[in-house]
Design a protein around this motif. Sequence first.
Motif, short mmCIF file in Angstrom:
data_model
loop_
_atom_site.label_atom_id
_atom_site.label_comp_id
_atom_site.label_asym_id
_atom_site.label_seq_id
_atom_site.Cartn_x
_atom_site.Cartn_y
_atom_site.Cartn_z
N PHE A 11 -0.54 -0.71 -3.77
CA PHE A 11 -0.09 0.32 -2.83
C PHE A 11 1.44 0.25 -2.71
O PHE A 11 2.03 -0.82 -2.88
CB PHE A 11 -0.72 0.10 -1.46
CG PHE A 11 -2.10 0.67 -1.32
CD1 PHE A 11 -2.30 1.96 -0.86
CD2 PHE A 11 -3.22 -0.09 -1.64
CE1 PHE A 11 -3.57 2.50 -0.73
CE2 PHE A 11 -4.49 0.42 -1.51
CZ PHE A 11 -4.67 1.73 -1.06
N PRO A 12 2.09 1.38 -2.41
CA PRO A 12 3.55 1.37 -2.26
C PRO A 12 3.99 0.40 -1.16
O PRO A 12 3.35 0.31 -0.12
CB PRO A 12 3.88 2.82 -1.88
CG PRO A 12 2.73 3.62 -2.42
CD PRO A 12 1.53 2.73 -2.28
N ILE A 17 3.54 5.25 5.67
CA ILE A 17 2.08 5.34 5.77
C ILE A 17 1.54 6.26 4.67
O ILE A 17 2.01 7.39 4.50
CB ILE A 17 1.64 5.86 7.15
CG1 ILE A 17 1.99 4.83 8.23
CG2 ILE A 17 0.14 6.15 7.17
CD1 ILE A 17 1.62 5.25 9.62
N TRP A 18 0.56 5.74 3.94
CA TRP A 18 -0.09 6.48 2.86
C TRP A 18 -1.58 6.62 3.19
O TRP A 18 -2.21 5.68 3.64
CB TRP A 18 0.07 5.75 1.53
CG TRP A 18 1.49 5.73 1.03
CD1 TRP A 18 2.50 4.95 1.50
CD2 TRP A 18 2.03 6.52 -0.01
NE1 TRP A 18 3.66 5.20 0.80
CE2 TRP A 18 3.40 6.17 -0.15
CE3 TRP A 18 1.51 7.50 -0.87
CZ2 TRP A 18 4.24 6.76 -1.08
CZ3 TRP A 18 2.35 8.09 -1.82
CH2 TRP A 18 3.69 7.71 -1.92
N VAL A 73 -0.81 8.35 -7.75
CA VAL A 73 -2.05 7.75 -8.22
C VAL A 73 -1.79 6.27 -8.50
O VAL A 73 -0.87 5.92 -9.25
CB VAL A 73 -2.58 8.43 -9.50
CG1 VAL A 73 -3.82 7.70 -10.02
CG2 VAL A 73 -2.92 9.89 -9.22
N ILE A 74 -2.57 5.41 -7.87
CA ILE A 74 -2.49 3.97 -8.13
C ILE A 74 -3.81 3.53 -8.74
O ILE A 74 -4.81 4.25 -8.70
CB ILE A 74 -2.20 3.17 -6.85
CG1 ILE A 74 -3.35 3.33 -5.84
CG2 ILE A 74 -0.86 3.55 -6.24
CD1 ILE A 74 -3.23 2.41 -4.63
N TRP A 90 -2.76 3.29 4.92
CA TRP A 90 -2.22 2.04 4.39
C TRP A 90 -0.71 2.02 4.52
O TRP A 90 -0.04 3.04 4.33
CB TRP A 90 -2.62 1.85 2.92
CG TRP A 90 -4.10 1.73 2.75
CD1 TRP A 90 -5.02 2.74 2.83
CD2 TRP A 90 -4.83 0.53 2.47
NE1 TRP A 90 -6.29 2.25 2.63
CE2 TRP A 90 -6.20 0.90 2.41
CE3 TRP A 90 -4.48 -0.78 2.27
CZ2 TRP A 90 -7.20 -0.03 2.15
CZ3 TRP A 90 -5.46 -1.72 2.01
CH2 TRP A 90 -6.81 -1.34 1.94
N LYS A 91 -0.18 0.84 4.82
CA LYS A 91 1.27 0.64 4.90
C LYS A 91 1.60 -0.69 4.25
O LYS A 91 1.09 -1.73 4.66
CB LYS A 91 1.73 0.67 6.36
CG LYS A 91 3.24 0.46 6.53
CD LYS A 91 3.61 0.51 8.01
CE LYS A 91 5.11 0.24 8.19
NZ LYS A 91 5.50 0.28 9.63
N ASN A 92 2.43 -0.66 3.25
CA ASN A 92 2.83 -1.87 2.52
C ASN A 92 1.61 -2.66 2.01
O ASN A 92 1.59 -3.89 2.01
CB ASN A 92 3.70 -2.78 3.40
CG ASN A 92 5.02 -2.12 3.77
OD1 ASN A 92 5.54 -1.30 3.02
ND2 ASN A 92 5.56 -2.47 4.92
N GLY A 93 0.58 -1.92 1.61
CA GLY A 93 -0.59 -2.55 1.03
C GLY A 93 -1.61 -3.05 2.03
O GLY A 93 -2.61 -3.66 1.65
#
Length: 585
Positions: A11-12, A17-18, A73-74, A90-93
Amino acid sequence: MVDSIDRIANFPQDDRIWRVEWMRAIEQNPNVYSEPTIQVLIARFKPDVEKKYYANPHSRLYYSNMDIEVNRVIKIGLGQFPLVNNGTLWKNGLCVGLNVGKKISLKLNINDKTVKYVKGFHKDIFEDENGIHESQILTTHNHNISAKGVYAECVGIEYKDDPFGIIIPITTLINFYYCPSTVMALAIFNGDIQHNLNKIINTEQSCVDEALSLSSLKLRADVPDEDSWIISRILYTDEGFRGATLVHDSLMAQQADMNYKWLYPKSQFPFSGETTLEMYFKPIWCDIRNKWRLLVFDIISCTAPFPFKRQEVIRDNSGETADPNTDIPDEDKEEAYPKKNQKSTSDKPPLTNDEEPSNFGDVKQIIKPSKKFKFLTGKEIEKPKKDFCRFKSAKVKTTEDLLTNKLGTGEGTFGDTETQKARVVSREKALKATFDNFVTAISTLNTKEGFDAKILQLMPKTSSIPLSRSSQYYQWSYLNSKEKMKRGVIIAEIKKTIEDNESEYYYLIDFSSRSNEKCQMGIISNDSYGPVSYETIYSVLIKLTDAKGRWGNIKSLPDSIDKIKTMKHSWISEDAFCKTFISKI
């Protein structure tokens, strides 16, 4: 949401927030051959939406296409697949919030007439007085699935006279019903159920007893006990076996066809009949039918029955001791496979999928709290007492340390690697280690035949953990040293009636612990199993203080105390507490 899981490195890591939008194709992983990856479409919140989220993080209003500013896309390893669901943030994985979907509970009937398995680009055809109309069931307009996302398989369930009134992505169905753990996710996607079942269970020593409604499985070493219910439903129902094996079979069929560049798994429900599904969903509009549909992000729970009412698990290597009367001598036992001394060069190593993890060293368990199947409520897995142990602990063969800096969920290697093996396990969350739950559990134990259990009235010396030094110093005895708050103590006296109306006395001791501590309860008794005095209990508490709460580190016991046994705060119900306590004494 998973409590305190390790960071997923893919994750970025940008302090933004993603949102997980959609699960797409399965790909082979060139770095970890044993663990394919799945494409995960994620989208970043717009800055103003992110501000609104921080102001009201419990809102269910963050599923709109208008909330996002960029897609990405991850790829995550399938061993981590149980941790990720559509609609999570998700935030920072790290998973930072509840699912953004709306919550609903619906009674449904799952059968061939009410359920359709189709692609996302499937055309729904509807005829009325104005003619014949058709439209794609999923588009990038009604949800941010991307152009390739429409190739993913979906389940359409009839709801309110609409054959696609409920749409469930097939990856959501696979995740919920078949992949509660890393072990099962890899087994399902790699085809172990149909091609290498002995990797999961000992097939020669697993059986069923229809008369007792019992499934007995001899699980392999790394298969979690909790997965046994899932495995039994897969092996002993036609729907379950078909749904589990179709995942791998469909991928292989697509791989054999050169026209398929992206591999999208298929599956089906592991049962048929009535159920109540609790789900997170996003409402999407259907123009041709002029009504709202439910696009399901995640399934929360299901009430459908399992094929058996009882589940038994047998192991050669459970780590439990055998009956001393029937156990074989240590010199006749094999040494268990040795492990290297393991040291992590990172305080919080991330989950990755770029290197096979080590088969040496400890396996880190990542617990995903779960209470998915209502049929299993109150049902405990039965574990017969072992007659003997085949293995004994092995000493480390080498002084060489195993240095790791990340976690991985592949099958593992015996070669050089800097990755520690990790395994996701879905487990019903234990009751909180509170004094209120302790009191309730003791009250339940008091209702069991042959037991008289009560909470002891606390005396000044036994109401808290004794101080080990002057009160002006910070010390373990304080729950909060800054505020000089002592650790509270609660004690239960349990009298067990045995033959000829004689009784045995046991004392269960618990104490307050900090949120980052994993403390256990202690069970004490004297050599005659008679009543224990307050002074003796106080002496035990002093010893416990010296050992900083670790019962196993108490070096010497008061003369009258025979031994101390420990009990974890891992019980999920009062009845589970009773069974665990009774097994300990």
